[in-house]
Write a protein that holds these residues in place. Structure first.
Motif, short mmCIF file in Angstrom:
data_model
loop_
_atom_site.label_atom_id
_atom_site.label_comp_id
_atom_site.label_asym_id
_atom_site.label_seq_id
_atom_site.Cartn_x
_atom_site.Cartn_y
_atom_site.Cartn_z
N ILE A 36 0.84 -1.20 0.00
CA ILE A 36 0.00 0.00 0.00
C ILE A 36 0.88 1.25 0.00
N ILE A 37 1.85 1.28 0.89
CA ILE A 37 2.72 2.45 1.04
C ILE A 37 3.50 2.73 -0.24
N ALA A 38 3.90 1.66 -0.94
CA ALA A 38 4.71 1.83 -2.14
C ALA A 38 3.92 2.35 -3.33
N HIS A 39 2.60 2.28 -3.28
CA HIS A 39 1.80 2.70 -4.44
C HIS A 39 1.54 4.20 -4.36
N LEU A 67 -2.12 5.50 -3.43
CA LEU A 67 -2.79 5.00 -2.24
C LEU A 67 -2.21 5.59 -0.97
N GLU A 68 -3.02 5.59 0.09
CA GLU A 68 -2.60 6.08 1.39
C GLU A 68 -3.04 5.07 2.44
N LEU A 69 -2.13 4.69 3.32
CA LEU A 69 -2.43 3.78 4.42
C LEU A 69 -2.89 4.61 5.61
N LEU A 70 -4.10 4.32 6.11
CA LEU A 70 -4.69 5.17 7.15
C LEU A 70 -4.74 4.52 8.52
N SER A 71 -4.88 3.19 8.57
CA SER A 71 -4.98 2.53 9.86
C SER A 71 -4.47 1.10 9.76
N VAL A 72 -3.76 0.67 10.80
CA VAL A 72 -3.22 -0.70 10.84
C VAL A 72 -3.42 -1.27 12.24
N SER A 73 -3.25 -2.57 12.32
CA SER A 73 -3.28 -3.29 13.59
C SER A 73 -1.99 -4.07 13.75
N ILE A 131 -7.38 0.07 7.13
CA ILE A 131 -8.02 1.04 6.24
C ILE A 131 -6.97 1.64 5.32
N ALA A 132 -7.28 1.62 4.02
CA ALA A 132 -6.47 2.31 3.01
C ALA A 132 -7.42 3.07 2.11
N MET A 133 -6.87 4.01 1.35
CA MET A 133 -7.74 4.86 0.54
C MET A 133 -6.95 5.41 -0.64
N SER A 134 -7.63 5.60 -1.75
CA SER A 134 -6.98 6.31 -2.85
C SER A 134 -6.86 7.77 -2.46
N LYS A 135 -5.81 8.42 -2.89
CA LYS A 135 -5.56 9.80 -2.47
C LYS A 135 -6.60 10.78 -3.00
N ASP A 136 -7.34 10.38 -4.04
CA ASP A 136 -8.41 11.25 -4.52
C ASP A 136 -9.73 11.02 -3.81
N GLY A 137 -9.78 10.07 -2.86
CA GLY A 137 -10.98 9.82 -2.07
C GLY A 137 -12.05 9.01 -2.77
N LYS A 138 -11.78 8.54 -3.96
CA LYS A 138 -12.81 7.83 -4.72
C LYS A 138 -12.89 6.35 -4.39
N GLN A 139 -11.86 5.81 -3.73
CA GLN A 139 -11.83 4.39 -3.39
C GLN A 139 -11.42 4.23 -1.93
N VAL A 140 -12.28 3.61 -1.14
CA VAL A 140 -11.99 3.34 0.27
C VAL A 140 -11.92 1.83 0.46
#
Length: 307
Positions: free
Chosen positions: A202-205, A208-214, A221-230
């Motif tokens: 995720i981080i390498a793309h 994309l943005e990595l938002l939450s991990v365990s 939770i990950a998300m496209s930087k344009d907010g169109k894909q969660v």
């Protein structure tokens, strides 16, 4: 928030008993506002349970939401009555000329199969491609998240040695992100899956943005930087007893299954579990609806995707 659904949908009575405001067509047309149009592609086996869970999550804002339930035409539901499917569901062919403010793709019990071997994979990829121009923002859940990451960004899923099963502690990676607004730095969420995606992928793309991990469950939770894909790899929408039902189902089938972690009081399956993730779940869906659907979708819905 008033949820606009078919007056005969079984979920309506359940939600009304929980004091959630639901309305039918007659009441909705009396309000001089444009409702958000949300479609749910329900790939879960117990569709009525999933409908209720997701409608509950979509109820936690002052916005009016009109929901369309979709099912793949290339697969016939085995665990939901045909009468229910024919009464409340439609297929992609009947909506592909429409636009939607939001779209939800659920999980599915097909994780151990290669994506391309899933009977409705070709149809799903067509739908995912269609969402890019016909939907303001798409919310992917569990296997749906892995499918979306693979199809849109080439992120591969990785098999786990044992099923990720239970309720796990997560933390926020990106402070002050709108999707995570109001979250505690640490919070709980359920997982029920046999595969995962890797944080480093995720981080390498760049998109994309990595938002939450365990620490234990990995990417959440990950998300496209344009907010169109969660992409949400767990099941924040689950009821308190859903993991119990899955645990008993697998035990009765004689499948290898561990007691869900951090779930039963004293780790004792004879004791009734309680939700420790409800507030986080409502915040997650409310933030998505507000910041990535309502705040950015055009008033003229037919212009969605024109930018």
């Amino acid at each position: 928030m008033p949820i606009k659904i078919d007056r005969n949908l079984p979920a309506k009575q359940i939600l009304e008993q929980e004091n959630i405001f639901v309305m039918d067509e007659d009441r909705a047309v009396s309000q001089d506002i444009r409702p958000l149009k949300i479609a749910i592609l329900n790939l879960m086996p117990l569709k009525q349970q999933t409908e209720t869970q997701l409608l509950r999550m979509l109820s936690n804002t002052p916005l009016q939401v009109e929901v369309t339930l979709l099912t793949p035409k290339s697969y016939k539901a085995k665990n939901t009555p045909e009468e229910h499917m024919s009464s409340f569901y439609t297929t992609f062919d009947s909506v592909k000329d429409h636009k939607y403010d939001g779209f939800i793709i659920t999980g599915a019990p097909v994780e151990n199969m290669a994506f391309e071997d899933v009977i409705y994979w070709k149809e799903l990829t067509e739908i995912m491609d269609w969402t890019r121009k016909h939907v303001t923002s798409t919310f992917h859940i569990c296997w749906g998240a892995q499918a979306g990451l693979y199809h849109h960004y080439g992120i591969r899923k990785v098999p786990l040695d044992r099923k990720m099963f239970g309720v796990f502690k997560h933390h926020v990676v990106v402070e002050h992100h709108n999707l995570l607004r109001g979250f505690d730095h640490e919070f709980m969420a359920p997982h029920s899956r046999h595969t995962t995606v890797l944080a480093e992928d995720i981080i390498a793309h760049p998109e994309l943005e990595l938002l939450s991990v365990s620490p234990e469950a990995g990417v959440y939770i990950a998300m496209s930087k344009d907010g169109k894909q969660v992409f949400v790899t767990g099941h924040s929408e689950y009821d308190p007893l859903t993991l119990y039902q899955e645990y008993m189902r697998d035990k009765e089938k004689g499948l290898p299954i561990d007691i869900p972690k951090n779930y039963f009081p004293q780790n004792d399956p004879s004791l009734t579990p309680e939700s420790t993730w409800k507030s986080h779940a409502h915040l997650l869906y409310a933030n998505w609806l507000n910041y990535y659907v309502y705040q950015v979708t055009p008033y003229l819905i037919d212009t969605v995707g024109d930018d």
